[in-house]
Design a protein around this motif. Structure first.
Motif, PDB file in Angstrom:
ATOM      1  N   SER A 107      -1.491  33.040 -21.969  1.00 18.40           N
ATOM      2  CA  SER A 107      -1.447  33.626 -20.634  1.00 18.40           C
ATOM      3  C   SER A 107      -2.159  32.686 -19.674  1.00 18.40           C
ATOM      4  O   SER A 107      -3.131  32.018 -20.057  1.00 18.40           O
ATOM      5  CB  SER A 107      -2.125  34.995 -20.632  1.00 18.40           C
ATOM      6  OG  SER A 107      -2.102  35.578 -19.344  1.00 18.40           O
ATOM      7  N   ASP A 108      -1.686  32.634 -18.457  1.00 19.11           N
ATOM      8  CA  ASP A 108      -2.272  31.737 -17.466  1.00 19.11           C
ATOM      9  C   ASP A 108      -3.666  32.197 -17.049  1.00 19.11           C
ATOM     10  O   ASP A 108      -3.965  33.399 -17.007  1.00 19.11           O
ATOM     11  CB  ASP A 108      -1.387  31.666 -16.214  1.00 19.11           C
ATOM     12  CG  ASP A 108      -0.053  30.995 -16.483  1.00 19.11           C
ATOM     13  OD1 ASP A 108       0.026  30.194 -17.439  1.00 19.11           O
ATOM     14  OD2 ASP A 108       0.911  31.289 -15.749  1.00 19.11           O
ATOM     15  N   TYR A 109      -4.507  31.231 -16.754  1.00 21.86           N
ATOM     16  CA  TYR A 109      -5.785  31.516 -16.098  1.00 21.86           C
ATOM     17  C   TYR A 109      -5.516  31.504 -14.600  1.00 21.86           C
ATOM     18  O   TYR A 109      -5.008  30.511 -14.058  1.00 21.86           O
ATOM     19  CB  TYR A 109      -6.829  30.458 -16.456  1.00 21.86           C
ATOM     20  CG  TYR A 109      -8.090  30.555 -15.608  1.00 21.86           C
ATOM     21  CD1 TYR A 109      -9.149  31.352 -16.017  1.00 21.86           C
ATOM     22  CD2 TYR A 109      -8.197  29.867 -14.398  1.00 21.86           C
ATOM     23  CE1 TYR A 109     -10.297  31.454 -15.241  1.00 21.86           C
ATOM     24  CE2 TYR A 109      -9.340  29.972 -13.617  1.00 21.86           C
ATOM     25  CZ  TYR A 109     -10.380  30.764 -14.049  1.00 21.86           C
ATOM     26  OH  TYR A 109     -11.513  30.868 -13.270  1.00 21.86           O
ATOM     27  N   ILE A 110      -5.835  32.608 -13.925  1.00 18.81           N
ATOM     28  CA  ILE A 110      -5.580  32.709 -12.480  1.00 18.81           C
ATOM     29  C   ILE A 110      -6.911  32.855 -11.756  1.00 18.81           C
ATOM     30  O   ILE A 110      -7.628  33.854 -11.942  1.00 18.81           O
ATOM     31  CB  ILE A 110      -4.651  33.907 -12.176  1.00 18.81           C
ATOM     32  CG1 ILE A 110      -3.316  33.729 -12.929  1.00 18.81           C
ATOM     33  CG2 ILE A 110      -4.410  34.043 -10.674  1.00 18.81           C
ATOM     34  CD1 ILE A 110      -2.383  34.919 -12.813  1.00 18.81           C
ATOM     35  N   GLN A 111      -7.245  31.862 -10.970  1.00 20.75           N
ATOM     36  CA  GLN A 111      -8.549  31.836 -10.307  1.00 20.75           C
ATOM     37  C   GLN A 111      -8.746  33.035  -9.387  1.00 20.75           C
ATOM     38  O   GLN A 111      -9.855  33.571  -9.280  1.00 20.75           O
ATOM     39  CB  GLN A 111      -8.703  30.536  -9.518  1.00 20.75           C
ATOM     40  CG  GLN A 111     -10.098  30.329  -8.927  1.00 20.75           C
ATOM     41  CD  GLN A 111     -11.179  30.211  -9.990  1.00 20.75           C
ATOM     42  OE1 GLN A 111     -11.000  29.505 -10.983  1.00 20.75           O
ATOM     43  NE2 GLN A 111     -12.305  30.886  -9.789  1.00 20.75           N
ATOM     44  N   ASP A 112      -7.688  33.475  -8.730  1.00 22.02           N
ATOM     45  CA  ASP A 112      -7.802  34.623  -7.813  1.00 22.02           C
ATOM     46  C   ASP A 112      -8.254  35.883  -8.557  1.00 22.02           C
ATOM     47  O   ASP A 112      -9.027  36.684  -8.023  1.00 22.02           O
ATOM     48  CB  ASP A 112      -6.470  34.886  -7.115  1.00 22.02           C
ATOM     49  CG  ASP A 112      -6.180  33.872  -6.017  1.00 22.02           C
ATOM     50  OD1 ASP A 112      -7.119  33.129  -5.646  1.00 22.02           O
ATOM     51  OD2 ASP A 112      -5.043  33.821  -5.526  1.00 22.02           O
ATOM     52  N   ILE A 113      -7.758  36.066  -9.786  1.00 21.21           N
ATOM     53  CA  ILE A 113      -8.170  37.230 -10.570  1.00 21.21           C
ATOM     54  C   ILE A 113      -9.635  37.110 -10.961  1.00 21.21           C
ATOM     55  O   ILE A 113     -10.397  38.082 -10.903  1.00 21.21           O
ATOM     56  CB  ILE A 113      -7.273  37.387 -11.828  1.00 21.21           C
ATOM     57  CG1 ILE A 113      -5.837  37.710 -11.410  1.00 21.21           C
ATOM     58  CG2 ILE A 113      -7.828  38.477 -12.752  1.00 21.21           C
ATOM     59  CD1 ILE A 113      -4.868  37.820 -12.565  1.00 21.21           C
ATOM     60  N   TYR A 114     -10.045  35.913 -11.356  1.00 16.31           N
ATOM     61  CA  TYR A 114     -11.462  35.677 -11.692  1.00 16.31           C
ATOM     62  C   TYR A 114     -12.352  36.013 -10.493  1.00 16.31           C
ATOM     63  O   TYR A 114     -13.349  36.736 -10.626  1.00 16.31           O
ATOM     64  CB  TYR A 114     -11.650  34.215 -12.104  1.00 16.31           C
ATOM     65  CG  TYR A 114     -13.083  33.839 -12.433  1.00 16.31           C
ATOM     66  CD1 TYR A 114     -13.550  33.882 -13.747  1.00 16.31           C
ATOM     67  CD2 TYR A 114     -13.968  33.440 -11.431  1.00 16.31           C
ATOM     68  CE1 TYR A 114     -14.860  33.543 -14.056  1.00 16.31           C
ATOM     69  CE2 TYR A 114     -15.278  33.107 -11.732  1.00 16.31           C
ATOM     70  CZ  TYR A 114     -15.724  33.155 -13.041  1.00 16.31           C
ATOM     71  OH  TYR A 114     -17.023  32.828 -13.336  1.00 16.31           O
ATOM     72  N   ASP A 115     -11.984  35.508  -9.327  1.00 12.82           N
ATOM     73  CA  ASP A 115     -12.788  35.739  -8.117  1.00 12.82           C
ATOM     74  C   ASP A 115     -12.834  37.225  -7.747  1.00 12.82           C
ATOM     75  O   ASP A 115     -13.875  37.737  -7.338  1.00 12.82           O
ATOM     76  CB  ASP A 115     -12.215  34.934  -6.951  1.00 12.82           C
ATOM     77  CG  ASP A 115     -12.353  33.426  -7.162  1.00 12.82           C
ATOM     78  OD1 ASP A 115     -13.198  33.016  -7.974  1.00 12.82           O
ATOM     79  OD2 ASP A 115     -11.598  32.665  -6.520  1.00 12.82           O
ATOM     80  N   ARG A 116     -11.693  37.891  -7.898  1.00 11.65           N
ATOM     81  CA  ARG A 116     -11.637  39.317  -7.557  1.00 11.65           C
ATOM     82  C   ARG A 116     -12.512  40.145  -8.490  1.00 11.65           C
ATOM     83  O   ARG A 116     -13.253  41.036  -8.053  1.00 11.65           O
ATOM     84  CB  ARG A 116     -10.192  39.810  -7.596  1.00 11.65           C
ATOM     85  CG  ARG A 116     -10.049  41.293  -7.272  1.00 11.65           C
ATOM     86  CD  ARG A 116      -8.614  41.679  -7.044  1.00 11.65           C
ATOM     87  NE  ARG A 116      -7.775  41.445  -8.196  1.00 11.65           N
ATOM     88  CZ  ARG A 116      -7.679  42.284  -9.241  1.00 11.65           C
ATOM     89  NH1 ARG A 116      -8.399  43.395  -9.262  1.00 11.65           N
ATOM     90  NH2 ARG A 116      -6.868  42.012 -10.240  1.00 11.65           N
ATOM     91  N   LEU A 117     -12.458  39.845  -9.795  1.00 19.92           N
ATOM     92  CA  LEU A 117     -13.275  40.576 -10.757  1.00 19.92           C
ATOM     93  C   LEU A 117     -14.756  40.278 -10.561  1.00 19.92           C
ATOM     94  O   LEU A 117     -15.605  41.172 -10.697  1.00 19.92           O
ATOM     95  CB  LEU A 117     -12.852  40.220 -12.186  1.00 19.92           C
ATOM     96  CG  LEU A 117     -11.490  40.767 -12.637  1.00 19.92           C
ATOM     97  CD1 LEU A 117     -11.103  40.192 -13.999  1.00 19.92           C
ATOM     98  CD2 LEU A 117     -11.501  42.294 -12.706  1.00 19.92           C
ATOM     99  N   ALA A 118     -15.074  39.034 -10.223  1.00 18.66           N
ATOM    100  CA  ALA A 118     -16.470  38.671  -9.981  1.00 18.66           C
ATOM    101  C   ALA A 118     -17.048  39.466  -8.819  1.00 18.66           C
ATOM    102  O   ALA A 118     -18.196  39.927  -8.860  1.00 18.66           O
ATOM    103  CB  ALA A 118     -16.586  37.171  -9.709  1.00 18.66           C
ATOM    104  N   GLU A 119     -16.239  39.658  -7.786  1.00 16.24           N
ATOM    105  CA  GLU A 119     -16.688  40.428  -6.628  1.00 16.24           C
ATOM    106  C   GLU A 119     -16.737  41.922  -6.953  1.00 16.24           C
ATOM    107  O   GLU A 119     -17.699  42.624  -6.590  1.00 16.24           O
ATOM    108  CB  GLU A 119     -15.743  40.181  -5.454  1.00 16.24           C
ATOM    109  CG  GLU A 119     -16.104  40.955  -4.185  1.00 16.24           C
ATOM    110  CD  GLU A 119     -17.470  40.601  -3.641  1.00 16.24           C
ATOM    111  OE1 GLU A 119     -18.101  41.481  -3.008  1.00 16.24           O
ATOM    112  OE2 GLU A 119     -17.923  39.456  -3.846  1.00 16.24           O
TER     113      GLU A 119
END
Length: 225
Positions: free
Chosen positions: A182-194
């Motif tokens: 599965s792709d790593y998506i930076q936007d998802i990482y940033d959203r979960l971090a917030e």
């Protein structure tokens, strides 16, 4: 400091016994050459001086990347059981292994892992400059979405990975020798971090950060809505 001890190893091929140097703890400030050897697995390989056989050794080891305030305690088996032994005694236990007392601030990352895959994954996440807690939440998000689409699909393990060219992705063990990615998506990482920032700010002392941990954090957040 780093600490080692010598053990007698019986070669699986020729049957002869010889000495092997095992690392109880590795401090990468003292032994910077071991950073790469842990990552490649060379730190866990013994070469028989009699026949040249390469044997994989599976033993407990404390990896201390002191310059980045990271400790990863690799204890083969159940990390939760190991964490119970370590929790509450972490300072004394580690002090004995490295030979001196340490003063930990709340940003010091302390982890216990039970498999070589988990150890390698934690190091890949560290090298990528990412938060392993957010990565675990991403893995939970990916697994849930995948199983919603395919209810009969069983994901045995999901791991963060960096390819040789530095690209980030997740690989999924689907059982019976089947693998997916599965792709790593930076936007998802940033959203979960917030989204989880306030909860994670109060959980800096968690030692075992894995899929069960992520599920617990997810449930904790939803219960407070």
């Amino acid at each position: 400091m780093s600490k080692t001890h010598v053990a007698k190893i019986k070669c699986p091929k020729c049957g002869r016994k010889n000495k092997a140097l095992l690392w109880d703890s590795i401090n990468t400030v003292i032994n910077p050459e071991m950073k790469e050897k842990v990552r490649t697995g060379e730190a866990f390989v013994w070469i028989c001086p009699e026949c040249g056989y390469h044997a994989s050794l599976n033993y407990a080891m404390l990896y201390h990347q002191m310059e980045d305030e990271v400790m990863i305690y690799y204890v083969p088996g159940n990390p939760k059981e190991a964490a119970e032994m370590v929790k509450g005694f972490f300072h004394d236990d580690i002090a004995e292994k490295i030979g001196r007392k340490l003063s930990f601030n709340k940003n010091y990352q302390k982890r216990v892992v039970g498999t070589m895959n988990q150890l390698q994954e934690k190091l890949m996440i560290l090298d990528a400059g990412l938060d392993d807690r957010i990565i675990e939440l991403m893995k939970l998000f990916i697994t849930v979405q995948l199983q919603e689409k395919e209810p009969d699909l069983r994901v045995e393990e999901c791991l963060f990975e960096r390819t040789e060219d530095g690209a980030r992705r997740f690989v999924l063990n689907l059982g019976e020798g089947r693998w997916g990615e599965s792709d790593y998506i930076q936007d998802i990482y940033d959203r979960l971090a917030e989204e989880f920032r306030s909860i994670l700010s109060g959980r800096y002392d968690d030692i075992v950060v894995d899929s069960d941990w992520a599920l617990g954090v997810w449930r904790d957040k939803n219960s407070k809505r």
